[in-house]
Design a protein around this motif. Structure first.
Motif, short mmCIF file in Angstrom:
data_model
loop_
_atom_site.label_atom_id
_atom_site.label_comp_id
_atom_site.label_asym_id
_atom_site.label_seq_id
_atom_site.Cartn_x
_atom_site.Cartn_y
_atom_site.Cartn_z
N GLY A 16 3.88 -4.33 -7.95
CA GLY A 16 4.77 -3.56 -7.08
C GLY A 16 5.25 -4.41 -5.94
N ASN A 17 4.41 -4.50 -4.91
CA ASN A 17 4.79 -5.24 -3.72
C ASN A 17 5.11 -6.70 -3.99
OD1 ASN A 17 4.37 -2.89 -2.25
ND2 ASN A 17 3.47 -4.02 -0.54
N HIS A 76 7.15 0.07 -14.82
CA HIS A 76 5.97 0.87 -14.54
C HIS A 76 6.34 2.03 -13.61
CE1 HIS A 76 1.57 1.37 -14.38
NE2 HIS A 76 1.72 1.66 -13.09
N ASP A 135 4.86 5.31 -11.64
CA ASP A 135 3.62 5.91 -11.14
C ASP A 135 3.84 7.37 -10.75
OD1 ASP A 135 1.65 3.71 -11.04
OD2 ASP A 135 3.12 2.77 -9.74
N GLY A 170 -2.47 -4.71 -6.63
CA GLY A 170 -2.71 -5.95 -5.88
C GLY A 170 -2.47 -7.22 -6.68
N GLY A 209 0.56 -1.82 -2.49
CA GLY A 209 0.28 -2.74 -1.39
C GLY A 209 -1.17 -2.89 -0.99
N HIS A 254 2.48 5.88 -15.87
CA HIS A 254 1.07 5.93 -15.47
C HIS A 254 0.84 7.27 -14.77
CE1 HIS A 254 -2.08 4.03 -12.45
NE2 HIS A 254 -2.61 4.95 -13.23
N SER A 297 6.28 -2.25 -10.76
CA SER A 297 6.06 -0.86 -10.38
C SER A 297 7.16 -0.36 -9.47
CB SER A 297 4.71 -0.72 -9.68
OG SER A 297 4.66 0.58 -9.10
N PRO A 308 -6.48 4.01 -7.09
CA PRO A 308 -5.11 4.47 -7.30
C PRO A 308 -4.62 5.38 -6.17
CG PRO A 308 -6.62 5.62 -8.77
CD PRO A 308 -7.41 4.53 -8.11
N GLY A 309 -3.32 5.36 -5.96
CA GLY A 309 -2.71 6.24 -4.98
C GLY A 309 -1.64 5.57 -4.13
N ASP A 331 -3.44 -3.22 -13.00
CA ASP A 331 -2.55 -2.58 -12.04
C ASP A 331 -3.19 -2.51 -10.65
OD1 ASP A 331 -0.71 -0.97 -10.73
OD2 ASP A 331 -1.12 0.83 -11.93
C1 DX5 Z 1 -1.29 2.41 -7.46
C2 DX5 Z 1 -0.26 2.31 -8.54
C3 DX5 Z 1 0.28 0.95 -8.72
C4 DX5 Z 1 1.01 0.39 -7.52
C5 DX5 Z 1 0.87 -1.10 -7.58
O1 DX5 Z 1 -1.91 3.65 -7.53
O2 DX5 Z 1 -0.81 2.70 -9.78
O3 DX5 Z 1 1.10 0.86 -9.88
O4 DX5 Z 1 2.35 0.73 -7.45
O5 DX5 Z 1 1.43 -1.65 -6.43
P1 DX5 Z 1 0.98 -3.07 -5.89
O6 DX5 Z 1 1.31 -4.07 -6.95
O7 DX5 Z 1 1.79 -3.23 -4.65
O8 DX5 Z 1 -0.51 -2.99 -5.63
#
Ligand code: DX5
Ligand code: ZN
Length: 214
Positions: A196-197, A32, A34, A176, A144, A65, A7, A140-141, A174
């Motif tokens: 992402g993180n 990905h 967002d 954590g 991390g 997304h 992400s 979502p939003g 998607d």
């Molecule tokens: C959250 C996003 C995710 C986010 C995931 O709303 O849809 O794609 O970037 O990030 P991590 O992997 O750090 O939870």
């Protein structure tokens, strides 16, 4: 299938080209992207102009997304910006069938996203039109956040629904996702993991992607 879609929300926005080139050279499968509108989710990320710039540098399909209300309004815009896969939230859209047809007519793969509180049973009459279903494993939003454990049950339920009605459909997760839960998610039946993180905050993002795919 075991695909990884890092992400870009966790990338360094001041050095997006550098981070995209790192991903180009890595074993990741999709990028990905967002998109948030500040209404469907509390946060605002970026829109089509930035996606267009991401596309300029990316050598892998853009997995966009949409965390925006009434996403049907922007199907053509995101196609023009370079999306290969476009996913829309079940909760943000009234006419899932119509919008998925518009996504397909525009030449993209399409799918529905479910929030953690939305049951898999909602997909019973739309799963046939999905190339992918994205299960949110956080609210979502934001990047991390902590992974919600009930996601494993939802992946298994969705796998059963896909086996019954659309075996080609990919299951994406998607939020954590990290090296620990990735193995369990693939075992439960996930095909695509967004991270992402776990990727961008690691010492060696390319090595983390490699390990996640094992
Ligand atoms: C959250 C996003 C995710 C986010 C995931 O709303 O849809 O794609 O970037 O990030 P991590 O992997 O750090 O939870
Ligand atoms: Zn996402």
């Amino acid at each position: 299938m075991k695909l990884i879609s890092p992400s870009l929300l966790s990338a360094d926005f001041g050095n997006l080209q550098r981070d995209i080139e790192m991903l180009n050279a890595s074993e990741c499968d999709w990028l990905h992207v967002d998109v948030m509108d500040g209404i469907f989710v509390p946060n605002i990320s970026f829109g089509q102009p930035i996606v267009k710039h991401i596309k300029k540098h990316a050598q892998k399909p853009l997995d966009v997304h949409l965390m925006i209300m009434d996403p049907g309004r922007y199907v053509q815009d995101f196609r023009d910006a370079g999306a290969a896969i476009l996913t829309i939230h079940y909760e943000a859209c009234h006419h899932h069938d119509r919008v998925l047809h518009a996504i397909h007519d525009a030449g993209m793969k399409g799918g529905v996203v479910l929030n953690p509180s939305s049951p898999v049973s909602l997909l019973e009459d739309i799963i046939q039109e999905c190339d992918v279903v994205l299960l949110m494993s956080v609210n979502p939003g934001f990047g991390g956040q902590k992974f919600i454990e009930n996601t494993y049950n939802k992946v298994r339920q969705l796998r059963a629904l896909c086996d019954r009605k659309n075996p080609q459909c990919l299951i994406e997760v998607d939020g954590g996702v990290n090296l620990q839960n990735a193995i369990k998610l693939f075992e439960a039946g996930a095909d695509v993991l967004v991270a992402g993180n776990a990727v961008f905050k690691s010492d060696d993002p390319a090595a983390t992607i490699h390990q996640m795919k094992q």
